[in-house]
Design an enzyme around this catalytic site. Structure first.
Site, PDB file in Angstrom:
ATOM      1  N   ARG A   1      12.738   5.113  12.494  1.00 43.81           N
ATOM      2  CA  ARG A   1      11.467   5.824  12.407  1.00 43.81           C
ATOM      3  C   ARG A   1      10.593   5.524  13.619  1.00 43.81           C
ATOM      4  NH1 ARG A   1       9.031   5.146   6.571  1.00 43.81           N
ATOM      5  NH2 ARG A   1       7.782   6.934   7.327  1.00 43.81           N
TER       6      ARG A   1
ATOM      7  N   ASN B   1       8.139  -5.471  -0.879  1.00 43.93           N
ATOM      8  CA  ASN B   1       8.045  -4.362   0.045  1.00 43.93           C
ATOM      9  C   ASN B   1       6.583  -4.296   0.444  1.00 43.93           C
ATOM     10  OD1 ASN B   1       7.795  -2.007   1.469  1.00 43.93           O
ATOM     11  ND2 ASN B   1       9.042  -0.788   0.058  1.00 43.93           N
TER      12      ASN B   1
ATOM     13  N   PRO C   1       0.790  -1.224   0.000  1.00 47.06           N
ATOM     14  CA  PRO C   1       0.000   0.000   0.000  1.00 47.06           C
ATOM     15  C   PRO C   1       0.820   1.270   0.000  1.00 47.06           C
ATOM     16  CG  PRO C   1      -0.157  -1.123   2.110  1.00 47.06           C
ATOM     17  CD  PRO C   1       0.528  -2.061   1.166  1.00 47.06           C
ATOM     18  N   ASN C   2       0.301   2.255  -0.741  1.00 47.47           N
ATOM     19  CA  ASN C   2       0.855   3.600  -0.857  1.00 47.47           C
ATOM     20  C   ASN C   2       2.135   3.675  -1.670  1.00 47.47           C
ATOM     21  OD1 ASN C   2      -1.206   4.923   0.843  1.00 47.47           O
ATOM     22  ND2 ASN C   2      -0.291   3.682   2.457  1.00 47.47           N
TER      23      ASN C   2
ATOM     24  N   ARG D   1       5.099  10.841  -2.812  1.00 45.30           N
ATOM     25  CA  ARG D   1       4.794  10.569  -1.406  1.00 45.30           C
ATOM     26  C   ARG D   1       6.006  10.849  -0.518  1.00 45.30           C
ATOM     27  NH1 ARG D   1       4.703   4.582   1.176  1.00 45.30           N
ATOM     28  NH2 ARG D   1       4.052   5.166   3.282  1.00 45.30           N
TER      29      ARG D   1
ATOM     30  N   TYR E   1      11.000   8.761   1.011  1.00 44.31           N
ATOM     31  CA  TYR E   1      10.950   7.691   0.012  1.00 44.31           C
ATOM     32  C   TYR E   1      11.614   8.043  -1.316  1.00 44.31           C
ATOM     33  CZ  TYR E   1       7.651   5.795   3.375  1.00 44.31           C
ATOM     34  OH  TYR E   1       7.078   5.326   4.520  1.00 44.31           O
TER      35      TYR E   1
ATOM     36  N   GLU F   1      12.743  -9.224   1.856  1.00 46.63           N
ATOM     37  CA  GLU F   1      11.931  -8.091   2.315  1.00 46.63           C
ATOM     38  C   GLU F   1      12.728  -6.807   2.104  1.00 46.63           C
ATOM     39  OE1 GLU F   1      10.867  -8.503   6.428  1.00 46.63           O
ATOM     40  OE2 GLU F   1      10.218  -6.419   6.609  1.00 46.63           O
TER      41      GLU F   1
ATOM     42  N   HIS G   1      12.732  -2.482   2.338  1.00 44.30           N
ATOM     43  CA  HIS G   1      12.132  -1.222   2.767  1.00 44.30           C
ATOM     44  C   HIS G   1      13.017  -0.081   2.275  1.00 44.30           C
ATOM     45  CE1 HIS G   1       9.183  -3.300   5.085  1.00 44.30           C
ATOM     46  NE2 HIS G   1      10.129  -4.011   5.652  1.00 44.30           N
TER      47      HIS G   1
HETATM   48  O1  LIG Z   1      10.394   2.145   3.782  1.00 45.56           O
HETATM   49  C1  LIG Z   1       9.516   1.506   3.166  1.00 45.56           C
HETATM   50  O2  LIG Z   1       9.629   1.170   1.971  1.00 45.56           O
HETATM   51  C2  LIG Z   1       8.216   1.122   3.862  1.00 45.56           C
HETATM   52  C3  LIG Z   1       7.054   1.671   3.141  1.00 45.56           C
HETATM   53  C4  LIG Z   1       5.902   2.024   3.748  1.00 45.56           C
HETATM   54  O3  LIG Z   1       4.836   2.402   3.032  1.00 45.56           O
HETATM   55  C5  LIG Z   1       5.800   2.116   5.227  1.00 45.56           C
HETATM   56  O4  LIG Z   1       4.469   1.849   5.707  1.00 45.56           O
HETATM   57  C6  LIG Z   1       6.806   1.222   5.909  1.00 45.56           C
HETATM   58  O5  LIG Z   1       6.797   1.417   7.304  1.00 45.56           O
HETATM   59  C7  LIG Z   1       8.202   1.468   5.315  1.00 45.56           C
END
Ligand SMILES: O=C(O)[C@@H]1C=C(O)[C@@H](O)[C@H](O)C1
Length: 149
Positions: A107, A74, A9-10, A17, A22, A98, A100
């Site tokens: 965080r 991710n 998600p997102n 974002r 990110y 995995e 991130h």
């Molecule tokens: O760092 C990332 O890619 C992760 C991405 C997200 O959307 C967060 O909810 C995670 O906590 C971290």
């Protein structure tokens, strides 16, 4: 050799974002680079993104029978909440990494726990979108060493 890249998600908002966290690279850029990296190694890459937990579970299930030899995931926020995704990954018994983008350990406390890390081959955290490239490099090498997949 086939690798499945899953983003949760997102992550469809990558590039706009919270760029201070990110970065400015879009999901389309990440997926295109991953596809090119896989193809250069003679492998196939399937990329999937969803904001819905069950859709991610379904994508993992589908990988069990479509020749996928490795998963790079991710899970986004589902990292910190989803027993269902953990169980799906354990259930299909496909090795996974995995990833991130951010260093979740620097965080909010709620991001410090992952439901997946202890069943993953490994995790790459905090290296930006290069984490995807590094994960793919590892997965490609692992698959090359196991020609059955
Ligand atoms: O760092 C990332 O890619 C992760 C991405 C997200 O959307 C967060 O909810 C995670 O906590 C971290």
């Amino acid at each position: 050799m086939k690798i499945l890249l899953i983003n949760g998600p997102n992550l469809n908002l990558l590039g706009t974002r919270e760029p201070q966290i990110y970065g400015a690279t879009t999901l389309a850029d990440v997926e295109a680079a991953a596809r090119a990296q896989a193809q250069a190694a003679g492998a196939e890459l399937a990329a999937f993104q969803s904001n819905h937990e069950g859709a991610i579970v379904d994508a993992i299930h589908a990988a069990r029978t479509d020749g996928t030899g490795y998963i790079v995931i991710n899970p986004g926020a589902f990292t910190h909440t989803s027993v269902a995704i953990r169980d799906a990954l354990a259930g299909v018994a496909i090795p996974f990494l995995e990833v991130h983008i951010s260093n979740v350990h620097k965080r909010e406390a709620f991001r410090h726990h992952s439901y997946l890390s202890d069943v993953a081959v490994g995790t790459i955290v905090g290296l930006g979108t290069m984490g995807y490239t590094l994960a793919l490099q590892y997965a490609l090498a692992a698959l090359a060493a196991t020609p059955t997949k």
